[in-house]
Design an enzyme around this catalytic site. Structure first.
Site, PDB file in Angstrom:
ATOM      1  N   LYS A 118       0.846  -1.206   0.000  1.00  0.00           N
ATOM      2  CA  LYS A 118       0.000   0.000   0.000  1.00  0.00           C
ATOM      3  C   LYS A 118       0.877   1.250   0.000  1.00  0.00           C
ATOM      4  O   LYS A 118       0.674   2.175  -0.797  1.00  0.00           O
ATOM      5  CB  LYS A 118      -0.892   0.017   1.226  1.00  0.00           C
ATOM      6  CG  LYS A 118      -1.532   1.374   1.528  1.00  0.00           C
ATOM      7  CD  LYS A 118      -2.397   1.382   2.757  1.00  0.00           C
ATOM      8  CE  LYS A 118      -1.688   1.625   4.042  1.00  0.00           C
ATOM      9  NZ  LYS A 118      -1.386   3.050   4.323  1.00  0.00           N
ATOM     10  N   ASN A 119       1.894   1.267   0.867  1.00  0.00           N
ATOM     11  CA  ASN A 119       2.673   2.493   1.056  1.00  0.00           C
ATOM     12  C   ASN A 119       3.705   2.735  -0.038  1.00  0.00           C
ATOM     13  O   ASN A 119       4.396   3.756  -0.009  1.00  0.00           O
ATOM     14  CB  ASN A 119       3.320   2.494   2.441  1.00  0.00           C
ATOM     15  CG  ASN A 119       2.274   2.694   3.525  1.00  0.00           C
ATOM     16  OD1 ASN A 119       1.116   3.026   3.236  1.00  0.00           O
ATOM     17  ND2 ASN A 119       2.650   2.453   4.759  1.00  0.00           N
ATOM     18  N   ARG A 164      -0.045  14.491  12.841  1.00  0.00           N
ATOM     19  CA  ARG A 164       0.396  14.242  11.450  1.00  0.00           C
ATOM     20  C   ARG A 164       0.588  15.554  10.676  1.00  0.00           C
ATOM     21  O   ARG A 164      -0.018  15.794   9.643  1.00  0.00           O
ATOM     22  CB  ARG A 164      -0.616  13.358  10.729  1.00  0.00           C
ATOM     23  CG  ARG A 164      -1.028  12.090  11.428  1.00  0.00           C
ATOM     24  CD  ARG A 164       0.042  11.033  11.526  1.00  0.00           C
ATOM     25  NE  ARG A 164       0.475  10.482  10.273  1.00  0.00           N
ATOM     26  CZ  ARG A 164      -0.113   9.461   9.631  1.00  0.00           C
ATOM     27  NH1 ARG A 164      -1.212   8.954  10.134  1.00  0.00           N
ATOM     28  NH2 ARG A 164       0.376   8.982   8.519  1.00  0.00           N
ATOM     29  N   ASP A 182       4.629   0.582  12.061  1.00  0.00           N
ATOM     30  CA  ASP A 182       3.422  -0.050  11.527  1.00  0.00           C
ATOM     31  C   ASP A 182       3.289  -1.507  11.954  1.00  0.00           C
ATOM     32  O   ASP A 182       2.280  -2.147  11.661  1.00  0.00           O
ATOM     33  CB  ASP A 182       3.406   0.027   9.988  1.00  0.00           C
ATOM     34  CG  ASP A 182       3.228   1.442   9.511  1.00  0.00           C
ATOM     35  OD1 ASP A 182       3.436   1.688   8.308  1.00  0.00           O
ATOM     36  OD2 ASP A 182       2.917   2.322  10.340  1.00  0.00           O
ATOM     37  N   ARG A 203      -8.494  -0.537   4.479  1.00  0.00           N
ATOM     38  CA  ARG A 203      -7.602   0.448   3.853  1.00  0.00           C
ATOM     39  C   ARG A 203      -6.259  -0.156   3.490  1.00  0.00           C
ATOM     40  O   ARG A 203      -5.569   0.335   2.601  1.00  0.00           O
ATOM     41  CB  ARG A 203      -7.377   1.635   4.799  1.00  0.00           C
ATOM     42  CG  ARG A 203      -8.631   2.415   5.128  1.00  0.00           C
ATOM     43  CD  ARG A 203      -8.299   3.664   5.893  1.00  0.00           C
ATOM     44  NE  ARG A 203      -7.220   4.394   5.222  1.00  0.00           N
ATOM     45  CZ  ARG A 203      -6.500   5.354   5.804  1.00  0.00           C
ATOM     46  NH1 ARG A 203      -6.726   5.675   7.062  1.00  0.00           N
ATOM     47  NH2 ARG A 203      -5.557   5.972   5.132  1.00  0.00           N
TER      48      ARG A 203
HETATM   49  C1  EPZ Z   1       4.165   7.009   6.407  1.00  0.00           C
HETATM   50  O1  EPZ Z   1       3.344   8.009   6.962  1.00  0.00           O
HETATM   51  C2  EPZ Z   1       3.275   5.789   6.256  1.00  0.00           C
HETATM   52  N1  EPZ Z   1       2.171   6.105   5.341  1.00  0.00           N
HETATM   53  C3  EPZ Z   1       2.730   5.389   7.630  1.00  0.00           C
HETATM   54  O2  EPZ Z   1       1.970   4.205   7.457  1.00  0.00           O
HETATM   55  C4  EPZ Z   1       3.907   5.087   8.555  1.00  0.00           C
HETATM   56  O3  EPZ Z   1       3.427   4.772   9.838  1.00  0.00           O
HETATM   57  C5  EPZ Z   1       4.835   6.310   8.622  1.00  0.00           C
HETATM   58  O4  EPZ Z   1       5.247   6.686   7.296  1.00  0.00           O
HETATM   59  C6  EPZ Z   1       6.081   6.057   9.453  1.00  0.00           C
HETATM   60  O5  EPZ Z   1       6.781   4.958   8.914  1.00  0.00           O
HETATM   61  C7  EPZ Z   1       2.408   6.083   4.015  1.00  0.00           C
HETATM   62  O6  EPZ Z   1       3.510   5.834   3.563  1.00  0.00           O
HETATM   63  C8  EPZ Z   1       1.231   6.391   3.119  1.00  0.00           C
HETATM   64  P1  EPZ Z   1       6.072  10.383   8.516  1.00  0.00           P
HETATM   65  P2  EPZ Z   1       3.882   9.538   6.987  1.00  0.00           P
HETATM   66  O7  EPZ Z   1       5.961  11.643   7.727  1.00  0.00           O
HETATM   67  O8  EPZ Z   1       4.781   9.775   5.850  1.00  0.00           O
HETATM   68  C9  EPZ Z   1       6.284  13.742  11.811  1.00  0.00           C
HETATM   69  C10 EPZ Z   1       0.153   2.774   7.753  1.00  0.00           C
HETATM   70  O9  EPZ Z   1      -0.304   2.235   8.768  1.00  0.00           O
HETATM   71  N2  EPZ Z   1       6.126  14.699  10.695  1.00  0.00           N
HETATM   72  O10 EPZ Z   1       7.218   9.470   8.233  1.00  0.00           O
HETATM   73  O11 EPZ Z   1       2.709  10.427   7.165  1.00  0.00           O
HETATM   74  C11 EPZ Z   1       5.043  12.878  12.019  1.00  0.00           C
HETATM   75  O12 EPZ Z   1       4.113  13.554  12.840  1.00  0.00           O
HETATM   76  C12 EPZ Z   1       0.580   4.214   7.803  1.00  0.00           C
HETATM   77  O13 EPZ Z   1       0.320   2.199   6.644  1.00  0.00           O
HETATM   78  C13 EPZ Z   1       6.230  16.052  10.956  1.00  0.00           C
HETATM   79  O14 EPZ Z   1       6.428  16.459  12.099  1.00  0.00           O
HETATM   80  O15 EPZ Z   1       4.729   9.553   8.315  1.00  0.00           O
HETATM   81  C14 EPZ Z   1       5.609  11.656  12.685  1.00  0.00           C
HETATM   82  O16 EPZ Z   1       5.779  11.908  14.060  1.00  0.00           O
HETATM   83  C15 EPZ Z   1       0.292   4.855   9.162  1.00  0.00           C
HETATM   84  N3  EPZ Z   1       6.086  16.924   9.927  1.00  0.00           N
HETATM   85  C16 EPZ Z   1       6.988  11.510  12.047  1.00  0.00           C
HETATM   86  O17 EPZ Z   1       7.294  12.786  11.473  1.00  0.00           O
HETATM   87  C17 EPZ Z   1       5.878  16.499   8.636  1.00  0.00           C
HETATM   88  O18 EPZ Z   1       5.776  17.350   7.721  1.00  0.00           O
HETATM   89  C18 EPZ Z   1       7.052  10.467  10.928  1.00  0.00           C
HETATM   90  O19 EPZ Z   1       5.976  10.736  10.053  1.00  0.00           O
HETATM   91  C19 EPZ Z   1       5.794  15.119   8.390  1.00  0.00           C
HETATM   92  C20 EPZ Z   1       5.927  14.236   9.435  1.00  0.00           C
END
Ligand code: EPZ
Length: 426
Positions: free
Chosen positions: A28-29, A128, A314, A406
């Site tokens: 998915k990701n 997020r 995850d 999802r």
């Molecule tokens: C991706 O989400 C995945 N989703 C998530 O999978 C996964 O849990 C996550 O990466 C971490 O591995 C997809 O790829 C579609 P991040 P993403 O940006 O990119 C903070 C699932 O279950 N952050 O790596 O949204 C954020 O709050 C889903 O399949 C900021 O502060 O996660 C978090 O604490 C859930 N500012 C950390 O970084 C930003 O602009 C990591 O988030 C972006 C992120």
């Protein structure tokens, strides 16, 4: 409290050891950013192994709204996308159902010179924010305003400029958004502190097939030399490592034996090490991973989630079910998201002894769980409740399983194929 009758639920009869093979779907990701990178060209992009998931359907809605011609054959998991975008707006209604829609921002800005993407709200697991996406695009010359809940972005003179981006935090979709934007920028973009996830590498492989000049993907420093135009390609999406881990843990928690076929073991090394520490016999043979827990005791294993190649956040909820059934005490620490313990109270209602202390759960293993009515809150929490239901004695009703739809393709048939008893009802 159960949901209204039009909300799907699972009825699971637990207590049976899973035994068999399961075919792993495309990730998915990886599929979500790769679908959106088709915005970067008007030529035909053919994608294989695109999983039949709610989030994929939402992505097609978004791409169609943007003007792409999309066709998808769920029977063969094949998608064909072509044509240039005619709109630059990703609406609130779509973004609110799938926050990964934020990844339309970079490609739209790079291809069309402007974009309007609704700010994704928070979700069950955390606030997020998307500040790193915005800062990165600004470093590439984008003029970005936040108005009426939308990100309104313009590339001066219609093109982004190569920039030097240092990500304050490791962000998977942040890295992906910027990679896609940089592919068509004028000049070289360097992304420091980039995410290393395998899905980033798969996106880079697809972009290179389209003519992008990208190097360093899979490391913390990615360099992209922008090109004038990208062409179409054919790409098969990488195997879903989280789906793989989920089914391996389901086999372990039920003291059975599960083989995941079509998997990609190199993307799961940390998890496989932890499964072995939990006393599972884990065998890797090419793209087949087998976890055998027949007649074996689950040992407690401490985990701390971290960006790849660390333990995947995850997989945190699913692994917690193993620790809930282990002989001894262990800890599970979540360092990525601020509220990813929504499954804990539900597992305790099934007889687990899990205690939240800040961003750590102390797991005191019990000999078994009891079926109960439980509520899904997010995608991976729902997976942990299904695993717990399969391991528990008696009947478990998992409510709001639209969360699970999802990210897990053909869940019921895959679990029934492993000998599990699960049925969907309303
Ligand atoms: C991706 O989400 C995945 N989703 C998530 O999978 C996964 O849990 C996550 O990466 C971490 O591995 C997809 O790829 C579609 P991040 P993403 O940006 O990119 C903070 C699932 O279950 N952050 O790596 O949204 C954020 O709050 C889903 O399949 C900021 O502060 O996660 C978090 O604490 C859930 N500012 C950390 O970084 C930003 O602009 C990591 O988030 C972006 C992120």
């Amino acid at each position: 409290m159960t949901s209204p009758s039009n909300v799907a639920k699972f009825r699971i009869t637990g207590g049976k050891a899973l035994d068999g093979e399961v075919l792993i779907s495309g990730a998915k990701n990886a599929a979500l950013p790769i679908l959106l990178c088709s915005v970067l060209t008007d030529e035909e992009v053919v994608l294989k192994r695109v999983p039949d998931l709610a989030d994929v359907k939402t992505s097609f809605h978004l791409l169609t709204e943007l003007g792409k011609a999309c066709s998808y054959d769920a029977a063969t998991n094949s998608a064909v996308l072509k044509g240039g975008v005619t709109s630059k707006v990703a609406s609130y209604d779509l973004v609110k159902t799938m926050r990964a829609s934020i990844m339309a921002l970079g490609p739209l800005l790079a291809y069309a010179g402007q974009a309007e993407v609704s700010l994704p709200g928070g979700c069950a697991i955390g606030a997020r924010p998307v500040d790193l996406h915005i800062k990165g695009l600004q470093a590439m010359g984008a003029d970005i305003q936040l108005e009426d809940g939308y990100i309104k972005a313009v590339a001066p003179n219609g093109r982004l400029q190569g920039g030097h981006v240092i990500m304050d935090k490791v962000s998977v979709t942040g890295t992906e958004n910027l990679m896609m934007a940089a592919a068509l920028a004028d000049g070289v973009t360097v992304i420091e502190n980039a995410a290393l996830e395998p899905e980033i590498v798969d996106l880079a492989v697809c972009l290179r097939k389209m003519g992008a000049q990208i190097s360093g993907d899979g490391t913390s420093r990615i360099e992209i030399c922008g090109v004038k135009k990208l062409h179409g390609c054919e790409h098969s999406v990488v195997a879903d490592r989280i789906e793989t881990g989920t089914y391996l843990i389901a086999g372990i928690a039920t003291h059975g034996i599960v083989s995941c076929c079509g998997a990609n073991p190199s993307t799961l090394e940390t998890l496989l090490t932890k499964l072995r520490q939990a006393n599972a016999v884990v065998d890797v043979d090419g793209d087949r991973i087998t976890a055998d827990m027949r007649g074996r005791v689950i040992k407690p294993v401490d985990i701390i989630t971290a960006p790849h190649p660390g333990f995947p956040t995850d997989m945190q909820a699913q692994f917690t079910v193993m620790n809930a059934l282990a002989e001894g005490v262990s800890s599970v620490t979540e360092t990525i998201f601020e509220n990813r313990f929504m499954h804990i109270a539900e597992l305790n209602r099934m007889g687990a002894h899990l205690e939240i202390k800040g961003n750590t759960v102390i797991c005191s293993g019990v000999s078994g769980l009891k079926g109960a009515q439980v509520m899904s809150s997010d995608l991976r929490a729902s997976a942990s409740l299904v695993i717990a239901g399969l391991a528990a004695e008696g009947i478990t009703i998992v409510d709001r399983i639209y969360h699970m739809d999802r990210g897990y393709e053909h869940i019921e048939s895959k679990i029934m194929g492993l000998g599990g008893s699960i049925e969907r009802f309303y």
